[in-house]
Design a protein around this motif. Sequence first.
Motif, PDB file in Angstrom:
ATOM      1  N   TYR A 100       0.820  -1.204   0.000  1.00  0.00           N
ATOM      2  CA  TYR A 100       0.000   0.000   0.000  1.00  0.00           C
ATOM      3  C   TYR A 100       0.859   1.261   0.000  1.00  0.00           C
ATOM      4  O   TYR A 100       0.561   2.230  -0.710  1.00  0.00           O
ATOM      5  N   PRO A 103      -6.974  10.606   0.068  1.00  0.00           N
ATOM      6  CA  PRO A 103      -7.527  10.898   1.398  1.00  0.00           C
ATOM      7  C   PRO A 103      -7.659  12.394   1.672  1.00  0.00           C
ATOM      8  O   PRO A 103      -8.421  12.790   2.554  1.00  0.00           O
ATOM      9  N   TYR A 141      -8.682   4.640   6.386  1.00  0.00           N
ATOM     10  CA  TYR A 141      -7.349   4.708   6.985  1.00  0.00           C
ATOM     11  C   TYR A 141      -7.421   4.626   8.506  1.00  0.00           C
ATOM     12  O   TYR A 141      -6.676   3.881   9.146  1.00  0.00           O
ATOM     13  N   ASN A 142      -8.310   5.412   9.089  1.00  0.00           N
ATOM     14  CA  ASN A 142      -8.376   5.471  10.545  1.00  0.00           C
ATOM     15  C   ASN A 142      -8.871   4.163  11.147  1.00  0.00           C
ATOM     16  O   ASN A 142      -8.368   3.726  12.188  1.00  0.00           O
ATOM     17  N   VAL A 151       1.813   5.402   7.683  1.00  0.00           N
ATOM     18  CA  VAL A 151       0.431   5.602   7.245  1.00  0.00           C
ATOM     19  C   VAL A 151      -0.301   6.540   8.203  1.00  0.00           C
ATOM     20  O   VAL A 151      -1.131   7.355   7.784  1.00  0.00           O
ATOM     21  N   SER A 152       0.005   6.457   9.495  1.00  0.00           N
ATOM     22  CA  SER A 152      -0.636   7.334  10.479  1.00  0.00           C
ATOM     23  C   SER A 152      -0.287   8.798  10.223  1.00  0.00           C
ATOM     24  O   SER A 152      -1.154   9.680  10.288  1.00  0.00           O
ATOM     25  N   ALA A 205      -2.183   9.899   7.187  1.00  0.00           N
ATOM     26  CA  ALA A 205      -3.592  10.143   7.491  1.00  0.00           C
ATOM     27  C   ALA A 205      -3.774  11.432   8.286  1.00  0.00           C
ATOM     28  O   ALA A 205      -4.725  12.189   8.062  1.00  0.00           O
ATOM     29  N   ASN A 238      -5.457  10.086  16.064  1.00  0.00           N
ATOM     30  CA  ASN A 238      -4.268   9.886  15.233  1.00  0.00           C
ATOM     31  C   ASN A 238      -2.996  10.331  15.948  1.00  0.00           C
ATOM     32  O   ASN A 238      -1.954   9.675  15.856  1.00  0.00           O
TER      33      ASN A 238
END
Length: 278
Positions: free
Chosen positions: A132, A143, A153-154, A197-198, A201, A226
């Motif tokens: 990903y 996003p 995502y979350n 990824v966090s 996001a 997040n």
Amino acid sequence: TSPWQFRTCRCWAWGALGLLVLGLGSTVEARFAFLIRSVEVVITAGLFLIAGVAFAGITVGLFSVLGVEISEVMMRLLVAGGFGLLPILALATVYDPTRGPLEQDFSQGLSRFVHTLMRLMLVPTLVVLAIYIVFIPMNFMEPFRHRDVLLVYNVMLFAVMGLLMGALPVQAGEVSERVRVWLRRGVVAVGGLALLVSVYALAAIVYRTVTMGGITINRMTVIGWNSINITLLGMLLYRQAGRDDTAWVDEVQRVFALGTNAYLLWTLFLLLGIPLLF
């Protein structure tokens, strides 16, 4: 009421239950044991849900063959009652009320199955996250423009946090040295990719906040979750440096135990502070 507000209320109820079970002076090990049992309850509830949906489908099909239709009111009552019964059944199945969280049996039965499943899931999770991240540059702004993508995502990040917790042994001695080595590598790898990824996001939600209408209840809630997840993942990776094959388990447990406090404090702020701000 938004889904994030529902999640906040559930988180606060879970925290109140943890406070009741653990008390104010709980140890890191006891809090982590409570977290593990919580993950097991969620998974068990999911299994009950699958069985319940299958049973309901078969039941409706059998009655429909006979030309009997179940009324809408009855269906609503059955669905509401079934969903309300799920957490009770799951908790009664997993948790022994005569023992404290740290005294629970994690070595056999459903607990062993859940831990094994979580550890096996580290590999496909690592592969999916890696693939990903490779594809993110090709659809970088998705996003930032679409709320639904950001929501996925979350949800995924919370699932990864649960996976990391469930994969850890309650006691380092529960698994062999070889398993601990590979488990550590898997936790660090998944945690590192999840951190990337966090941050991605969080950047997306901050961008939407700045350019699309400002701060809202949902956006403030997500930014808080997040930020906590990013902090926990960063601490998890940082505390792995220089640790031996047994001490790293204790360090990760301390991170997640600290995370419970952060989650509860943020939930308390959302419940008490948001009505004053909005």
